[in-house]
Design an enzyme around this catalytic site. Structure first.
Site, PDB file in Angstrom:
ATOM      1  N   ASN A 104      -7.768  -3.259  14.291  1.00  0.00           N
ATOM      2  CA  ASN A 104      -9.156  -3.563  13.884  1.00  0.00           C
ATOM      3  C   ASN A 104      -9.237  -4.747  12.907  1.00  0.00           C
ATOM      4  OD1 ASN A 104      -8.171  -2.510  11.518  1.00  0.00           O
ATOM      5  ND2 ASN A 104      -9.647  -0.855  11.340  1.00  0.00           N
ATOM      6  N   ASP A 129       0.814  -1.216   0.000  1.00  0.00           N
ATOM      7  CA  ASP A 129       0.000   0.000   0.000  1.00  0.00           C
ATOM      8  C   ASP A 129       0.846   1.264   0.000  1.00  0.00           C
ATOM      9  OD1 ASP A 129       0.878  -0.509   2.597  1.00  0.00           O
ATOM     10  OD2 ASP A 129      -1.105  -1.102   3.299  1.00  0.00           O
ATOM     11  N   HIS A 175      -7.473  -5.080  10.087  1.00  0.00           N
ATOM     12  CA  HIS A 175      -7.177  -4.815   8.671  1.00  0.00           C
ATOM     13  C   HIS A 175      -5.879  -5.500   8.249  1.00  0.00           C
ATOM     14  CE1 HIS A 175      -4.973  -0.748   9.616  1.00  0.00           C
ATOM     15  NE2 HIS A 175      -4.065  -1.687   9.437  1.00  0.00           N
ATOM     16  N   GLU A 217      -9.934  -2.276   5.326  1.00  0.00           N
ATOM     17  CA  GLU A 217     -10.600  -2.041   6.603  1.00  0.00           C
ATOM     18  C   GLU A 217     -11.826  -2.948   6.735  1.00  0.00           C
ATOM     19  OE1 GLU A 217      -8.960  -0.361   8.628  1.00  0.00           O
ATOM     20  OE2 GLU A 217      -8.407   1.648   7.977  1.00  0.00           O
TER      21      GLU A 217
HETATM   22  C1  F6R Z   1       1.380  -1.686   6.154  1.00  0.00           C
HETATM   23  C2  F6R Z   1       0.049  -2.262   6.234  1.00  0.00           C
HETATM   24  C3  F6R Z   1      -0.750  -2.279   7.496  1.00  0.00           C
HETATM   25  C4  F6R Z   1       0.063  -2.620   8.742  1.00  0.00           C
HETATM   26  C5  F6R Z   1      -0.828  -2.606   9.974  1.00  0.00           C
HETATM   27  C6  F6R Z   1      -0.032  -2.815  11.250  1.00  0.00           C
HETATM   28  O1  F6R Z   1       1.912  -1.792   4.840  1.00  0.00           O
HETATM   29  O2  F6R Z   1      -0.409  -2.688   5.231  1.00  0.00           O
HETATM   30  O3  F6R Z   1      -1.774  -3.233   7.362  1.00  0.00           O
HETATM   31  O4  F6R Z   1       0.659  -3.869   8.598  1.00  0.00           O
HETATM   32  O5  F6R Z   1      -1.486  -1.367  10.071  1.00  0.00           O
HETATM   33  O6  F6R Z   1       0.826  -1.735  11.448  1.00  0.00           O
HETATM   34  P1  F6R Z   1       1.957  -1.758  12.579  1.00  0.00           P
HETATM   35  O7  F6R Z   1       2.929  -2.802  12.177  1.00  0.00           O
HETATM   36  O8  F6R Z   1       2.553  -0.378  12.549  1.00  0.00           O
HETATM   37  O9  F6R Z   1       1.265  -2.070  13.854  1.00  0.00           O
END
Ligand code: F6R
Length: 247
Positions: free
Chosen positions: A136, A67, A138, A143
């Site tokens: 959450n 992303d 995702h 989401e």
């Molecule tokens: C990042 C991504 C997100 C993160 C998720 C957890 O490329 O796609 O799904 O993996 O938000 O983020 P952290 O590791 O910062 O807790």
């Protein structure tokens, strides 16, 4: 889903690095699907060490990221382009032209999504996909409520995700509201998936994932529909499950 519980963040990161290195040693042209955020930083540190010690080369490896924030240019300090370069790419022998991240400032974002989805089909399949998980549930920026048949698209970030990610920005209102994200269907095309989760803040999400209930309200649960997923978690992320099992 194989579930491996490691002592702490360091052990989880080491184990993840072992899996990535095995993949690249078995296939020097491997295609890796990569994530950003706090969770994979330790993994990248271990991979950098392996590369600098000449154990593993990324000369012929391709990487595809999950992303990018919409509206952040490639040189914005909080863009995922800068994150990947600073945390990983600049330290290893990968060819930058073999690294692919959606362009968050494309003039027509929908066209960029279509281009990126096509690129994944052309460069792929992704041999090993690394994922983190949002509090959450995702994965990438899919989401709760995301269609399991989704492909790369523009997504709106949930308020809770923007709050979680505000720590990286000077002001919380600077967190972008939208992103380009691989879809759930796109992610599930990866041949092998490794989901990383560390820390108490992920304990509830891990517990919900391990309840095995597949639901549109909890995007990571669609990983149960894939036949080759490994969940690497540390004791803190496993703590809610352990406490419930002890009851
Ligand atoms: C990042 C991504 C997100 C993160 C998720 C957890 O490329 O796609 O799904 O993996 O938000 O983020 P952290 O590791 O910062 O807790």
């Amino acid at each position: 889903m194989e579930v491996i519980v490691l002592k702490d963040y360091e052990e989880m990161s080491k184990k993840a690095a072992e899996i990535v290195e095995e993949t690249v040693l078995a296939n020097e042209h491997a295609v890796l699907g990569l994530a950003t955020g706090s969770t994979p930083v330790g993994l990248y540190e271990n991979l950098i060490e392996g590369n600098q010690a000449n154990r593993v080369s990324y000369k012929n490896v391709k990487t595809i990221n999950l992303d990018e924030y919409l509206g952040l240019s490639k040189d914005h300090s909080q863009s995922y382009h800068v994150f990947m370069y600073e945390q990983f790419f600049k330290h290893i022998d990968i060819q930058l032209e073999n690294t692919f991240i959606p362009n968050g400032t494309a003039e027509v974002p929908e066209e960029e999504c279509a281009r990126f989805e096509k690129l994944i089909d052309e460069k792929g399949p992704v041999n090993l996909q690394i994922l983190g998980i949002g509090t959450n549930g995702h994965i990438a920026f899919n989401e709760p409520g995301t269609d399991p048949n989704s492909v790369t698209q523009v997504v709106e970030l949930n308020e809770s995700t923007r709050e979680d990610n505000a720590r990286f920005f000077e002001n919380s209102e600077d967190v972008p509201t939208h992103a380009i994200s691989l879809g759930l269907k796109t992610i599930l095309k990866g041949e092998k998936i490794v989901l990383l989760a560390s820390g108490k803040s992920k304990a509830e999400a891990v517990q919900r994932l391990l309840s095995k209930e597949v639901s549109i309200d909890f995007p990571a649960s669609f990983l149960w529909n894939h036949s080759n997923v490994t969940l690497l978690i540390d004791e803190d992320a496993y703590s809610a499950v352990r406490a419930a099992n002890a009851r």
